[in-house]
Design a protein around this motif. Structure first.
Motif, PDB file in Angstrom:
ATOM      1  N   SER A  88     -13.891  23.805  -0.326  1.00 26.57           N
ATOM      2  CA  SER A  88     -14.418  22.490   0.035  1.00 26.57           C
ATOM      3  C   SER A  88     -15.728  22.159  -0.643  1.00 26.57           C
ATOM      4  O   SER A  88     -16.281  21.077  -0.428  1.00 26.57           O
ATOM      5  CB  SER A  88     -14.598  22.415   1.571  1.00 26.57           C
ATOM      6  OG  SER A  88     -13.388  22.710   2.241  1.00 26.57           O
ATOM      7  N   ARG A  89     -16.250  23.057  -1.472  1.00 28.63           N
ATOM      8  CA  ARG A  89     -17.526  22.813  -2.153  1.00 28.63           C
ATOM      9  C   ARG A  89     -17.267  22.385  -3.594  1.00 28.63           C
ATOM     10  O   ARG A  89     -16.348  22.897  -4.248  1.00 28.63           O
ATOM     11  CB  ARG A  89     -18.376  24.076  -2.146  1.00 28.63           C
ATOM     12  CG  ARG A  89     -18.614  24.677  -0.764  1.00 28.63           C
ATOM     13  CD  ARG A  89     -19.312  26.028  -0.898  1.00 28.63           C
ATOM     14  NE  ARG A  89     -18.551  26.934  -1.761  1.00 28.63           N
ATOM     15  CZ  ARG A  89     -19.018  28.078  -2.236  1.00 28.63           C
ATOM     16  NH1 ARG A  89     -20.256  28.465  -1.938  1.00 28.63           N
ATOM     17  NH2 ARG A  89     -18.263  28.846  -3.015  1.00 28.63           N
ATOM     18  N   PRO A  90     -18.061  21.484  -4.125  1.00 25.04           N
ATOM     19  CA  PRO A  90     -17.874  21.095  -5.532  1.00 25.04           C
ATOM     20  C   PRO A  90     -17.897  22.279  -6.486  1.00 25.04           C
ATOM     21  O   PRO A  90     -17.160  22.289  -7.485  1.00 25.04           O
ATOM     22  CB  PRO A  90     -19.046  20.138  -5.782  1.00 25.04           C
ATOM     23  CG  PRO A  90     -19.340  19.552  -4.443  1.00 25.04           C
ATOM     24  CD  PRO A  90     -19.106  20.659  -3.464  1.00 25.04           C
ATOM     25  N   GLU A  91     -18.705  23.286  -6.187  1.00 22.13           N
ATOM     26  CA  GLU A  91     -18.784  24.451  -7.074  1.00 22.13           C
ATOM     27  C   GLU A  91     -17.538  25.331  -7.003  1.00 22.13           C
ATOM     28  O   GLU A  91     -17.411  26.305  -7.778  1.00 22.13           O
ATOM     29  CB  GLU A  91     -20.025  25.277  -6.769  1.00 22.13           C
ATOM     30  CG  GLU A  91     -20.156  25.765  -5.350  1.00 22.13           C
ATOM     31  CD  GLU A  91     -20.988  24.848  -4.465  1.00 22.13           C
ATOM     32  OE1 GLU A  91     -21.649  25.357  -3.542  1.00 22.13           O
ATOM     33  OE2 GLU A  91     -20.954  23.605  -4.697  1.00 22.13           O
ATOM     34  N   ASP A  92     -16.602  25.031  -6.094  1.00 19.28           N
ATOM     35  CA  ASP A  92     -15.352  25.783  -6.028  1.00 19.28           C
ATOM     36  C   ASP A  92     -14.340  25.338  -7.077  1.00 19.28           C
ATOM     37  O   ASP A  92     -13.296  25.974  -7.237  1.00 19.28           O
ATOM     38  CB  ASP A  92     -14.695  25.623  -4.647  1.00 19.28           C
ATOM     39  CG  ASP A  92     -15.484  26.292  -3.538  1.00 19.28           C
ATOM     40  OD1 ASP A  92     -16.161  27.289  -3.824  1.00 19.28           O
ATOM     41  OD2 ASP A  92     -15.415  25.813  -2.388  1.00 19.28           O
ATOM     42  N   TRP A  93     -14.635  24.243  -7.788  1.00 18.70           N
ATOM     43  CA  TRP A  93     -13.687  23.651  -8.725  1.00 18.70           C
ATOM     44  C   TRP A  93     -14.342  23.442 -10.090  1.00 18.70           C
ATOM     45  O   TRP A  93     -15.534  23.167 -10.180  1.00 18.70           O
ATOM     46  CB  TRP A  93     -13.182  22.306  -8.199  1.00 18.70           C
ATOM     47  CG  TRP A  93     -12.455  22.422  -6.894  1.00 18.70           C
ATOM     48  CD1 TRP A  93     -12.996  22.366  -5.635  1.00 18.70           C
ATOM     49  CD2 TRP A  93     -11.058  22.636  -6.716  1.00 18.70           C
ATOM     50  NE1 TRP A  93     -12.029  22.526  -4.689  1.00 18.70           N
ATOM     51  CE2 TRP A  93     -10.818  22.695  -5.314  1.00 18.70           C
ATOM     52  CE3 TRP A  93      -9.983  22.772  -7.591  1.00 18.70           C
ATOM     53  CZ2 TRP A  93      -9.539  22.881  -4.786  1.00 18.70           C
ATOM     54  CZ3 TRP A  93      -8.707  22.956  -7.065  1.00 18.70           C
ATOM     55  CH2 TRP A  93      -8.500  23.018  -5.676  1.00 18.70           C
ATOM     56  N   VAL A  94     -13.525  23.535 -11.129  1.00 14.33           N
ATOM     57  CA  VAL A  94     -13.977  23.278 -12.488  1.00 14.33           C
ATOM     58  C   VAL A  94     -12.938  22.391 -13.178  1.00 14.33           C
ATOM     59  O   VAL A  94     -11.731  22.561 -12.977  1.00 14.33           O
ATOM     60  CB  VAL A  94     -14.183  24.595 -13.285  1.00 14.33           C
ATOM     61  CG1 VAL A  94     -12.898  25.397 -13.364  1.00 14.33           C
ATOM     62  CG2 VAL A  94     -14.744  24.310 -14.673  1.00 14.33           C
TER      63      VAL A  94
ATOM     64  N   PRO B  90     -12.266  17.392  -6.583  1.00 15.36           N
ATOM     65  CA  PRO B  90     -11.648  17.122  -5.277  1.00 15.36           C
ATOM     66  C   PRO B  90     -12.592  17.318  -4.108  1.00 15.36           C
ATOM     67  O   PRO B  90     -12.445  16.666  -3.071  1.00 15.36           O
ATOM     68  CB  PRO B  90     -10.467  18.097  -5.233  1.00 15.36           C
ATOM     69  CG  PRO B  90     -10.764  19.123  -6.260  1.00 15.36           C
ATOM     70  CD  PRO B  90     -11.554  18.450  -7.319  1.00 15.36           C
ATOM     71  N   ALA B  91     -13.566  18.194  -4.258  1.00 16.16           N
ATOM     72  CA  ALA B  91     -14.509  18.437  -3.166  1.00 16.16           C
ATOM     73  C   ALA B  91     -15.506  17.302  -2.999  1.00 16.16           C
ATOM     74  O   ALA B  91     -16.198  17.244  -1.976  1.00 16.16           O
ATOM     75  CB  ALA B  91     -15.232  19.759  -3.380  1.00 16.16           C
ATOM     76  N   THR B  92     -15.586  16.399  -3.960  1.00 20.95           N
ATOM     77  CA  THR B  92     -16.409  15.203  -3.783  1.00 20.95           C
ATOM     78  C   THR B  92     -15.617  14.071  -3.146  1.00 20.95           C
ATOM     79  O   THR B  92     -16.191  13.080  -2.690  1.00 20.95           O
ATOM     80  CB  THR B  92     -16.989  14.728  -5.123  1.00 20.95           C
ATOM     81  OG1 THR B  92     -15.915  14.294  -5.989  1.00 20.95           O
ATOM     82  CG2 THR B  92     -17.774  15.843  -5.801  1.00 20.95           C
ATOM     83  N   LEU B  93     -14.294  14.218  -3.101  1.00 16.62           N
ATOM     84  CA  LEU B  93     -13.437  13.196  -2.518  1.00 16.62           C
ATOM     85  C   LEU B  93     -13.029  13.521  -1.086  1.00 16.62           C
ATOM     86  O   LEU B  93     -12.578  12.634  -0.353  1.00 16.62           O
ATOM     87  CB  LEU B  93     -12.167  13.029  -3.361  1.00 16.62           C
ATOM     88  CG  LEU B  93     -12.374  12.674  -4.837  1.00 16.62           C
ATOM     89  CD1 LEU B  93     -11.024  12.638  -5.561  1.00 16.62           C
ATOM     90  CD2 LEU B  93     -13.100  11.342  -4.981  1.00 16.62           C
ATOM     91  N   HIS B  94     -13.192  14.796  -0.703  1.00 12.06           N
ATOM     92  CA  HIS B  94     -12.739  15.239   0.607  1.00 12.06           C
ATOM     93  C   HIS B  94     -13.765  16.176   1.230  1.00 12.06           C
ATOM     94  O   HIS B  94     -14.367  17.002   0.549  1.00 12.06           O
ATOM     95  CB  HIS B  94     -11.391  15.958   0.489  1.00 12.06           C
ATOM     96  CG  HIS B  94     -10.307  15.098  -0.070  1.00 12.06           C
ATOM     97  ND1 HIS B  94      -9.595  14.214   0.705  1.00 12.06           N
ATOM     98  CD2 HIS B  94      -9.837  14.969  -1.341  1.00 12.06           C
ATOM     99  CE1 HIS B  94      -8.711  13.582  -0.059  1.00 12.06           C
ATOM    100  NE2 HIS B  94      -8.836  14.024  -1.301  1.00 12.06           N
ATOM    101  N   GLU B  95     -13.895  16.069   2.544  1.00 13.29           N
ATOM    102  CA  GLU B  95     -14.821  16.942   3.250  1.00 13.29           C
ATOM    103  C   GLU B  95     -14.255  18.339   3.451  1.00 13.29           C
ATOM    104  O   GLU B  95     -14.995  19.314   3.509  1.00 13.29           O
ATOM    105  CB  GLU B  95     -15.179  16.329   4.614  1.00 13.29           C
ATOM    106  CG  GLU B  95     -15.978  15.039   4.510  1.00 13.29           C
ATOM    107  CD  GLU B  95     -16.364  14.512   5.876  1.00 13.29           C
ATOM    108  OE1 GLU B  95     -16.024  15.178   6.888  1.00 13.29           O
ATOM    109  OE2 GLU B  95     -16.997  13.448   5.940  1.00 13.29           O
TER     110      GLU B  95
END
Length: 456
Positions: free
Chosen positions: A105-111, A174-179
């Motif tokens: 759920s964190r932006p840093e979890d995705w690239v 996706p973590a900026t679009l969903h909590e």
């Protein structure tokens, strides 16, 4: 049959009363510490791993703190006839939450690996299949695809077993679009293979990509007042080039007997909310009762089959349950075999006696209300149920579609006292499935009593 069922119920009542003679252990996901002894709320354990490694004895109770959450699989210890091992709760707040998922759920979890294509990090491996991606607790779910090249639309995702990563089509991180983003992992949330004399009471089991409660060879289990949601979707195997997915809310597999599921709420399940099934000569499915459960949005509300001819099925009771919107589920459009049905009676060659489906409410389905396939010699006793649907057909009867309820009753000989009528829920569109005073469900039993779950 009645004598067997009375003994079965009393055995569980005695088990529950005698469980207090054992020890009690407490588990607190926020304030606990695995180095403590767990014997009081002030000295509670913290982790699911500590619970699984504990040397529990018959009669012991493990209590999870309400409002807490634990990730992974609960592996229960077994008790004895007069002293089951019990898993329950303590404190105030929501039911303790057992999660079969990993959060991303964190932006840093995705690239971003290319324009509009995002992936989990290679340094954060996902070592088993991801069967579902749940955004914001179910507002949106992912659409599982089988290659990166197939990711065309938002929320399409692919689990790459070689790199242990998820690739997701998304217009932004996706973590900026969903909590909340939960990756449902393959594996049973409660892995109870071989367990016996166990009571589960008041737990919430969520976001597992295999079964909520799964495992074969179980007996004398009670699953009571539990919640299960967003279960299933894991890759089981591939047949003739076609991937097959699976996942049931509560499954009793193989040689399972003397099990009870009551007062549970189950929703959004890839396959069946409740099922007992088997495929071996020693698959003896005996004395299994499902009662007073509320089920909605599963592909099947109840599924049963058993093989081969040397297998045995006796005294299976599906009674006083309320089942809503079979096939109206997160996974339905993704399936290669859309079968939205309340009762899925697949082929059955086992020696069979005493299957009862009575006093239930079956409301709305996408394909058929019930489906019967080949092999049956002794049919279930199905009667005194309330049926209603705005779509689909009433039954698929050994390959023939029966569209009207009258045709269904006349052709099958089943459901002679059942009724097709709107149950008149308070507000089904708003999720309120209580019965209004004028509901025909209030008076359908032979004694003039109500059908359906007591508290849906």
């Amino acid at each position: 049959m009645l004598t067997t069922l009375v003994v079965f119920t009393l055995a569980f009542t005695n088990d529950g009363n005698l469980a207090a003679v054992g020890r009690t252990f407490y588990v607190d996901s926020a304030g606990g510490d695995d180095a403590r002894d767990g014997r009081s709320e002030q000295s509670a354990w913290k982790s699911l791993a500590r619970v699984n490694s504990a040397e529990l004895k018959p009669g012991d109770t493990v209590r999870f703190k309400r409002g807490g959450q634990w990730r992974g699989s609960l592996v229960p210890a077994s008790g004895e006839r007069a002293a089951p091992v019990t898993y329950a709760s303590y404190g105030e707040g929501p039911k303790p939450l057992l999660l079969g998922s990993r959060p991303r759920s964190r932006p840093e979890d995705w690239v971003e690996v290319e324009d509009g294509l995002w992936a989990t990090l290679p340094a954060d491996p996902l070592s088993v299949d991801v069967g579902n991606v749940i955004f914001d607790h179910g507002k949106v779910c992912g659409w599982k695809k089988w290659s990166v090249e197939a990711l065309e639309n938002p929320y399409d995702y692919y689990y790459d077993g070689s790199s242990w990563r998820v690739f997701l089509r998304s217009q932004a991180n996706p973590a900026t679009l969903h909590e909340s983003i939960e990756l449902a992992m393959a594996g049973h949330v409660v892995n109870q293979g071989g367990a016996h004399h166990v009571v589960y009471d008041g737990l919430a089991v969520m976001y597992g990509a295999s079964h909520g409660f799964g495992g074969g060879g179980t007996h004398h289990l009670v699953i009571r007042n539990c919640d299960l949601g967003y279960i299933g979707g894991a890759h089981q195997h591939t047949i003739n080039g076609r991937p097959v997915r699976f996942g049931n809310g509560i499954e009793f597999w193989g040689a399972a007997h003397d099990n009870l599921v009551e007062g549970c709420r189950i929703w959004q399940v890839y396959d069946a909310a409740l099922t007992n099934q088997g495929r071996s000569p020693d698959s003896r499915q005996v004395n299994i009762t499902y009662r007073n459960n509320f089920i909605r949005n599963a592909e099947y509300s109840f599924e049963y089959w058993n093989h081969p001819e040397t297998a045995l099925t006796e005294n299976i009771r599906f009674v006083n349950n309320t089942c809503v919107d079979a096939g109206v589920v997160w996974s339905h459009a993704q399936r290669p075999d859309r079968n939205g049905s309340h009762l899925m009676f697949y082929s059955n060659t086992a020696a069979t006696a005493g299957i009862e489906v009575k006093y239930n409410i079956f409301y709305n389905h996408t394909e058929w209300g019930s489906r019967y396939d080949r092999g049956w010699k002794t049919l279930p006793e199905v009667d005194y149920n309330l049926w209603y649907s705005r779509g689909g057909v009433i039954a698929r009867w050994f390959g023939k579609s029966l569209a009207s309820f009258d045709d269904y009753q006349r052709t099958t000989g089943l459901e002679q006292h059942s009724v097709f009528a709107d149950p008149l829920f308070v507000d089904p569109q708003g999720g309120d499935y209580r019965l209004t005073p004028g509901s025909p469900a209030h008076r359908l039993r032979p004694d003039g009593g109500p059908v359906g779950a007591d508290h849906p």
